[in-house]
Design an enzyme around this catalytic site. Structure first.
Site, PDB file in Angstrom:
ATOM      1  N   GLU A   1      -4.585   2.957   6.654  1.00 37.25           N
ATOM      2  CA  GLU A   1      -4.591   2.919   5.263  1.00 37.25           C
ATOM      3  C   GLU A   1      -5.039   3.918   4.639  1.00 37.25           C
ATOM      4  O   GLU A   1      -4.635   4.363   3.505  1.00 37.25           O
ATOM      5  CB  GLU A   1      -5.119   1.468   5.013  1.00 37.25           C
TER       6      GLU A   1
ATOM      7  N   SER B   1     -10.517  -1.052   3.886  1.00 34.78           N
ATOM      8  CA  SER B   1      -9.817  -1.365   5.328  1.00 34.78           C
ATOM      9  C   SER B   1      -9.217   0.086   5.494  1.00 34.78           C
ATOM     10  O   SER B   1      -8.728   0.757   4.971  1.00 34.78           O
ATOM     11  CB  SER B   1      -8.711  -2.296   4.902  1.00 34.78           C
TER      12      SER B   1
ATOM     13  N   ARG C   1       0.608  -1.323  -0.011  1.00 28.77           N
ATOM     14  CA  ARG C   1       0.010   0.040  -0.043  1.00 28.77           C
ATOM     15  C   ARG C   1       0.764   1.209  -0.240  1.00 28.77           C
ATOM     16  O   ARG C   1       0.650   2.166   0.695  1.00 28.77           O
ATOM     17  CB  ARG C   1      -0.930   0.240   1.131  1.00 28.77           C
TER      18      ARG C   1
HETATM   19  C1  LIG Z   1     -15.279  -1.457  -0.514  1.00 31.07           C
HETATM   20  C2  LIG Z   1     -14.206  -1.166  -0.609  1.00 31.07           C
HETATM   21  C3  LIG Z   1     -13.132  -1.962  -0.842  1.00 31.07           C
HETATM   22  C4  LIG Z   1     -11.749  -2.081  -1.162  1.00 31.07           C
HETATM   23  N1  LIG Z   1     -10.936  -2.951  -1.326  1.00 31.07           N
HETATM   24  C5  LIG Z   1      -9.482  -2.684  -1.559  1.00 31.07           C
HETATM   25  C6  LIG Z   1      -8.812  -3.673  -1.416  1.00 31.07           C
HETATM   26  O1  LIG Z   1      -9.054  -4.745  -1.705  1.00 31.07           O
HETATM   27  N2  LIG Z   1      -7.158  -3.539  -1.803  1.00 31.07           N
HETATM   28  C7  LIG Z   1      -7.070  -2.020  -1.806  1.00 31.07           C
HETATM   29  O2  LIG Z   1      -5.697  -1.938  -2.205  1.00 31.07           O
HETATM   30  N3  LIG Z   1      -7.708  -1.239  -1.561  1.00 31.07           N
HETATM   31  C8  LIG Z   1      -9.139  -1.271  -1.568  1.00 31.07           C
HETATM   32  N4  LIG Z   1     -10.013  -0.401  -1.092  1.00 31.07           N
HETATM   33  C9  LIG Z   1      -9.484   1.108  -1.142  1.00 31.07           C
HETATM   34  C10 LIG Z   1      -9.324   1.613  -2.415  1.00 31.07           C
HETATM   35  O3  LIG Z   1     -10.405   1.560  -3.495  1.00 31.07           O
HETATM   36  C11 LIG Z   1      -8.108   1.780  -3.213  1.00 31.07           C
HETATM   37  O4  LIG Z   1      -6.895   2.166  -2.294  1.00 31.07           O
HETATM   38  C12 LIG Z   1      -7.786   2.580  -4.369  1.00 31.07           C
HETATM   39  O5  LIG Z   1      -6.775   2.220  -5.276  1.00 31.07           O
HETATM   40  C13 LIG Z   1      -7.995   4.098  -4.233  1.00 31.07           C
HETATM   41  O6  LIG Z   1      -8.227   4.880  -5.465  1.00 31.07           O
HETATM   42  P1  LIG Z   1      -9.248   6.145  -5.399  1.00 31.07           P
HETATM   43  O7  LIG Z   1      -9.265   6.470  -6.877  1.00 31.07           O
HETATM   44  O8  LIG Z   1     -10.627   5.746  -4.725  1.00 31.07           O
HETATM   45  O9  LIG Z   1      -8.103   7.183  -4.659  1.00 31.07           O
HETATM   46  P2  LIG Z   1      -8.601   8.188  -3.719  1.00 31.07           P
HETATM   47  O10 LIG Z   1      -9.268   7.643  -2.499  1.00 31.07           O
HETATM   48  O11 LIG Z   1      -9.337   9.346  -4.313  1.00 31.07           O
HETATM   49  O12 LIG Z   1      -7.063   8.801  -3.144  1.00 31.07           O
HETATM   50  C14 LIG Z   1      -6.279   8.069  -2.433  1.00 31.07           C
HETATM   51  C15 LIG Z   1      -5.095   8.402  -2.411  1.00 31.07           C
HETATM   52  O13 LIG Z   1      -4.458   8.542  -3.771  1.00 31.07           O
HETATM   53  C16 LIG Z   1      -4.174   9.930  -4.347  1.00 31.07           C
HETATM   54  N5  LIG Z   1      -4.481   9.894  -5.632  1.00 31.07           N
HETATM   55  C17 LIG Z   1      -5.778   9.297  -6.401  1.00 31.07           C
HETATM   56  N6  LIG Z   1      -5.551   9.539  -7.781  1.00 31.07           N
HETATM   57  C18 LIG Z   1      -4.513  10.194  -7.865  1.00 31.07           C
HETATM   58  C19 LIG Z   1      -3.656  10.628  -9.203  1.00 31.07           C
HETATM   59  N7  LIG Z   1      -4.365  10.534 -10.297  1.00 31.07           N
HETATM   60  N8  LIG Z   1      -2.433  11.231  -9.137  1.00 31.07           N
HETATM   61  C20 LIG Z   1      -1.966  11.277  -7.650  1.00 31.07           C
HETATM   62  N9  LIG Z   1      -2.505  11.137  -6.799  1.00 31.07           N
HETATM   63  C21 LIG Z   1      -3.804  10.505  -6.700  1.00 31.07           C
HETATM   64  C22 LIG Z   1      -4.957  10.836  -3.476  1.00 31.07           C
HETATM   65  O14 LIG Z   1      -4.305  12.166  -3.293  1.00 31.07           O
HETATM   66  C23 LIG Z   1      -5.009  10.238  -2.064  1.00 31.07           C
HETATM   67  O15 LIG Z   1      -3.606  10.456  -1.541  1.00 31.07           O
HETATM   68  C24 LIG Z   1     -11.243  -0.774  -0.975  1.00 31.07           C
HETATM   69  C25 LIG Z   1     -12.105   0.640  -1.053  1.00 31.07           C
HETATM   70  C26 LIG Z   1     -13.594  -0.077  -0.506  1.00 31.07           C
HETATM   71  C27 LIG Z   1     -14.463   1.199  -0.384  1.00 31.07           C
END
Ligand SMILES: Cc1cc2nc3c(=O)[nH]c(=O)nc-3n(C[C@H](O)[C@H](O)[C@H](O)COP(=O)(O)OP(=O)(O)OC[C@H]3O[C@@H](n4cnc5c(N)ncnc54)[C@H](O)[C@@H]3O)c2cc1C
Length: 305
Positions: free
Chosen positions: A294, A225, A175
């Site tokens: 996380e 998580s 992560r």
């Molecule tokens: C139901 C559920 C299940 C999940 N299961 C998992 C799992 O199994 N494994 C896992 O790893 N995660 C899981 N997650 C967490 C999440 O989906 C991941 O971490 C995902 O990759 C985050 O992407 P996001 O676009 O939502 O990022 P955001 O939540 O919008 O941002 C997260 C971070 O990334 C940065 N960011 C986002 N996009 C960019 C970009 N284009 N450039 C630079 N920085 C950026 C943001 O500034 C922030 O610091 C889960 C979440 C939910 C709600």
């Protein structure tokens, strides 16, 4: 320059979709979070680079938001400019390589890859994040992660300058990636997938989705998580201190999965934060383990336990 003046400057240049005082709860899977001073939704990389350069020149703080599935935004909201990446959604296939805009949904891409008989993204079925967020977090599940398929990443730094990173430069870990420490806007990601059997790929994705439905409280808004798994699973430690079901306002430690905090209706970010701190304190007292979040915390003055 204040944010209204900055907004007018961008409007004068006819730049993209701009929203003043936009509630961020609309853009996070927890459905919590106060307003962004100014939300910007670019679709063109060149224009986005100009906007970042202007923000840099005028000292406007910048926050980058994917689909908000891994962030907790404070109730007070965020100062400055929030750049929403969902407009970067191109997908270009070239045999087993795919070049993807950072706003594309990971789960969508994994479905498209399956249809083409390309393996490597089965783990991503059911992860709700964008590709950009998935790179930053090195998203993964069931022993696999994005790390295994990344080739390179294109970004814009906060001055709007384009950069390219090869995989070895991304410092990918659990992560974790270089972008956790270096704030840049990822615009495009290149992945290498492997030829596979469509039926087997789909069956593996279905297994992943079923596991999620069985174990995760997907019926309520959540952010996946909340805590990283250290040596011992975070969920087990949280269960061990009897925290399942703890509730502050409409925020609750899920009864189904202890490492999830669910929003039962009108939860506030402050209530979720209180639960996070209570869990950290209880786990420290009983197991002498420091649970690290996380989820990324934004806009909290005091992030200490
Ligand atoms: C139901 C559920 C299940 C999940 N299961 C998992 C799992 O199994 N494994 C896992 O790893 N995660 C899981 N997650 C967490 C999440 O989906 C991941 O971490 C995902 O990759 C985050 O992407 P996001 O676009 O939502 O990022 P955001 O939540 O919008 O941002 C997260 C971070 O990334 C940065 N960011 C986002 N996009 C960019 C970009 N284009 N450039 C630079 N920085 C950026 C943001 O500034 C922030 O610091 C889960 C979440 C939910 C709600």
């Amino acid at each position: 320059m204040n944010i209204e003046e900055f907004y007018k400057l961008l409007q004068k240049k006819n730049y993209g979709s701009l929203f003043l005082k936009e509630p961020l709860k609309k853009y996070t899977t927890w459905r919590v979070g106060g307003p962004a001073d100014l939300l910007y939704r670019p679709t063109k990389v060149g224009e986005c680079a100009d906007v970042l350069q202007l923000a840099w020149q005028h000292q406007i703080p910048v926050t980058i938001l994917g689909v908000g599935s891994n962030v907790l935004v404070a109730d007070q909201g965020l100062k400055g400019l929030v750049v929403l990446t969902e407009g970067f959604r191109q997908i270009v296939w070239q045999e087993n390589l795919v070049t993807v805009g950072s706003g594309v949904l990971l789960s969508h891409l994994s479905r498209l890859a399956a249809e083409k008989g390309l393996a490597g993204l089965e783990f991503a079925a059911g992860i709700p994040g964008s590709l950009g967020g998935a790179v930053v977090m090195n998203a993964g599940a069931y022993g696999d992660s994005l790390e295994q398929v990344i080739v390179s990443v294109k970004s814009l730094d906060l001055e709007g300058k384009p950069k390219t990173y090869e995989k070895a430069e991304l410092a990918l870990g659990y992560r974790d990636s270089i972008f956790k420490r270096r704030k840049e806007l990822i615009v495009e990601i290149k992945l290498a997938l492997q030829r596979g059997n469509i039926a087997e790929i789909k069956a593996q994705m279905a297994r992943c989705l079923n596991l999620r439905r069985e174990k995760q409280p997907l019926e309520w808004p959540n952010a996946g998580s909340v805590f990283k798994n250290s040596g011992q699973g975070a969920g087990r430690l949280i269960e061990g201190v009897g925290a399942k079901g703890w509730r502050v306002g409409d925020a609750q430690i899920s009864e189904k999965h202890a490492n999830f905090i669910v929003n039962l209706g009108e939860a506030k970010a402050s209530e979720i934060m209180t639960l996070i701190k209570e869990v950290q304190k209880a786990v420290k007292e009983k197991y002498n383990v420091d649970l690290e979040t996380e989820v990324v915390l934004w806009g909290f003055v005091d992030n200490r336990r």
